[in-house]
Design a protein around this motif. Structure first.
Motif, PDB file in Angstrom:
ATOM      1  N   GLU A  35       0.825  -1.210   0.000  1.00  0.00           N
ATOM      2  CA  GLU A  35       0.000   0.000   0.000  1.00  0.00           C
ATOM      3  C   GLU A  35       0.864   1.267   0.000  1.00  0.00           C
ATOM      4  OE1 GLU A  35      -2.836  -0.144   3.158  1.00  0.00           O
ATOM      5  OE2 GLU A  35      -3.527  -2.176   2.623  1.00  0.00           O
ATOM      6  N   ILE A  36       1.974   1.246   0.720  1.00  0.00           N
ATOM      7  CA  ILE A  36       2.879   2.399   0.732  1.00  0.00           C
ATOM      8  C   ILE A  36       3.484   2.610  -0.665  1.00  0.00           C
ATOM      9  CG2 ILE A  36       5.106   3.244   1.594  1.00  0.00           C
ATOM     10  CD1 ILE A  36       4.416   2.034   4.305  1.00  0.00           C
ATOM     11  N   GLY A  37       3.832   1.500  -1.322  1.00  0.00           N
ATOM     12  CA  GLY A  37       4.365   1.593  -2.669  1.00  0.00           C
ATOM     13  C   GLY A  37       3.357   2.165  -3.653  1.00  0.00           C
ATOM     14  N   LEU A  41       3.315   5.841  -5.997  1.00  0.00           N
ATOM     15  CA  LEU A  41       3.023   5.972  -7.426  1.00  0.00           C
ATOM     16  C   LEU A  41       1.894   6.977  -7.661  1.00  0.00           C
ATOM     17  CD1 LEU A  41       3.227   2.224  -8.523  1.00  0.00           C
ATOM     18  CD2 LEU A  41       4.877   4.033  -9.004  1.00  0.00           C
ATOM     19  N   LYS A  42       0.892   6.960  -6.785  1.00  0.00           N
ATOM     20  CA  LYS A  42      -0.223   7.903  -6.924  1.00  0.00           C
ATOM     21  C   LYS A  42       0.251   9.348  -6.751  1.00  0.00           C
ATOM     22  CE  LYS A  42      -3.869   4.739  -5.338  1.00  0.00           C
ATOM     23  NZ  LYS A  42      -4.848   4.450  -4.249  1.00  0.00           N
ATOM     24  N   ASP A  63       1.545   8.162   6.113  1.00  0.00           N
ATOM     25  CA  ASP A  63       2.083   8.317   7.470  1.00  0.00           C
ATOM     26  C   ASP A  63       1.400   7.359   8.437  1.00  0.00           C
ATOM     27  OD1 ASP A  63       3.817  10.269   6.606  1.00  0.00           O
ATOM     28  OD2 ASP A  63       2.515  11.948   7.202  1.00  0.00           O
ATOM     29  N   ALA A  64       0.090   7.183   8.252  1.00  0.00           N
ATOM     30  CA  ALA A  64      -0.670   6.268   9.107  1.00  0.00           C
ATOM     31  C   ALA A  64      -0.209   4.830   8.888  1.00  0.00           C
ATOM     32  CB  ALA A  64      -2.163   6.402   8.824  1.00  0.00           C
ATOM     33  N   LEU A  65       0.050   4.484   7.631  1.00  0.00           N
ATOM     34  CA  LEU A  65       0.536   3.138   7.316  1.00  0.00           C
ATOM     35  C   LEU A  65       1.918   2.894   7.949  1.00  0.00           C
ATOM     36  CD1 LEU A  65      -0.503   2.895   3.559  1.00  0.00           C
ATOM     37  CD2 LEU A  65      -1.395   1.475   5.438  1.00  0.00           C
TER      38      LEU A  65
END
Length: 327
Positions: A35-37, A41-42, A63-65
């Protein structure tokens, strides 16, 4: 470079194995990394459109992740199983050997090369005993030599100051030293002192006897050994911060080696890279043995440092003074 690539590959393999172990025990961590990756990209795509609000929201989610990842790592592994990146030996170049654009050789690569050269000459072991801390003035006579106008001890105190000044001013003033005098008077010892001090300061130093240098030159010229290894050595002769050439005059001189010696001396003068040379020859003998263009560069660009007195090697062997004892 092969050694560094192997270490880099190993660091990556260890990181991958650690990551696999972690993900098997805590699958949610794999989802977080994915999800961070995707968030990264987004953000890259949104940066083109300039949608700052959307970018800020994604960064907040990221940051939450990361906070969730940290808490999960602490809970599952007490924070000891970091798998975010390989653990490279050199953090400047990540074990690639080069940094920046345009790429320049990293200090770690330069030092690895120098270490290899020192291993070949066995100088690393020598420097443990032959350094400024082990300089023992008691080995030098206090009796004045009339032809010199002072005693060997007073002269050696001057030599000591010259060598120390050379080291202290190394990064501020360009200079070269030519140590001359009969055998066994401490010239090689002083060369070792200078080498040790500068190596400890992170400078690159290459020590070679002139016969060894001539062999490298001829090996390269006549393809006697690996061209790559001899060419690397000759490249280092030009590039190192300090080149020390010991025992000038003990080599078998040929047209090839004489020309190479001149080129090396001249090139380092042009590039303003310091050189220290030792020889058993007097200045008159140097003028007889070498061409005018070599001798003129010695006399015009080197500080001449004379050694005289009794043979220290004999005194060490048969005398009562311990040469390695610090005073």
């Amino acid at each position: 470079m092969r050694e560094m690539q192997a270490e880099r590959d190993n660091a990556i393999a260890v990181c991958d194995a650690r990551r696999k172990e972690i993900y098997e025990k805590a699958p949610r961590l794999a989802e977080i990394e994915r999800e961070i990756g995707e968030a990264g990209l987004k953000i890259a795509r949104l940066a083109i459109s300039g949608d700052e609000i959307a970018i800020a929201n994604i960064r907040k989610k990221t940051d939450a992740l990361k906070e969730e990842r940290l808490l999960l790592m602490q809970k599952s592994f007490r924070g000891k199983k970091d798998c975010s990146a390989p653990k490279y030996s050199c953090k400047k170049c990540n074990d690639t050997g080069y940094i920046g654009l345009p790429a320049t050789a990293c200090v770690c690569l330069k030092q690895r090369l120098i270490d290899e050269y020192y291993s070949l000459s066995n100088l690393r072991e020598v420097l443990r005993d032959e350094n400024f801390a082990a300089f023992d003035m008691r080995l030098f006579s206090e009796k004045t030599i009339e032809s010199e106008g002072l005693s060997p001890r007073l002269n050696m105190e001057t030599v000591f100051r010259v060598a120390n000044k050379f080291v202290q001013n190394f990064d501020r003033e360009f200079g070269n030293l030519l140590l001359y005098g009969e055998t066994g008077l401490g010239k090689t010892f002083v060369c070792h002192c200078i080498a040790k001090e500068l190596l400890d300061r992170g400078r690159t130093v290459l020590y070679l006897t002139v016969p060894r240098l001539c062999k490298v030159v001829e090996d390269s010229r006549f393809k006697r050994e690996s061209v790559a290894s001899t060419d690397e050595m000759l490249e280092a002769v030009d590039d190192v911060d300090l080149l020390i050439l010991d025992d000038l005059g003990t080599e078998i001189s040929t047209i090839i080696t004489s020309a190479a010696l001149f080129d090396i001396i001249n090139q380092r003068l042009i590039s303003r890279k310091p050189t220290v040379i030792s020889t058993n020859f007097t200045t008159n003998e140097l003028a007889t043995q070498y061409s005018d263009r070599i001798v003129s560069r010695f006399l015009g660009n080197y500080q001449m440092v004379k050694f005289f007195g009794e043979d220290i090697r004999v005194k060490k062997k048969y005398g009562s003074v311990n040469f390695g004892r610090k005073i």
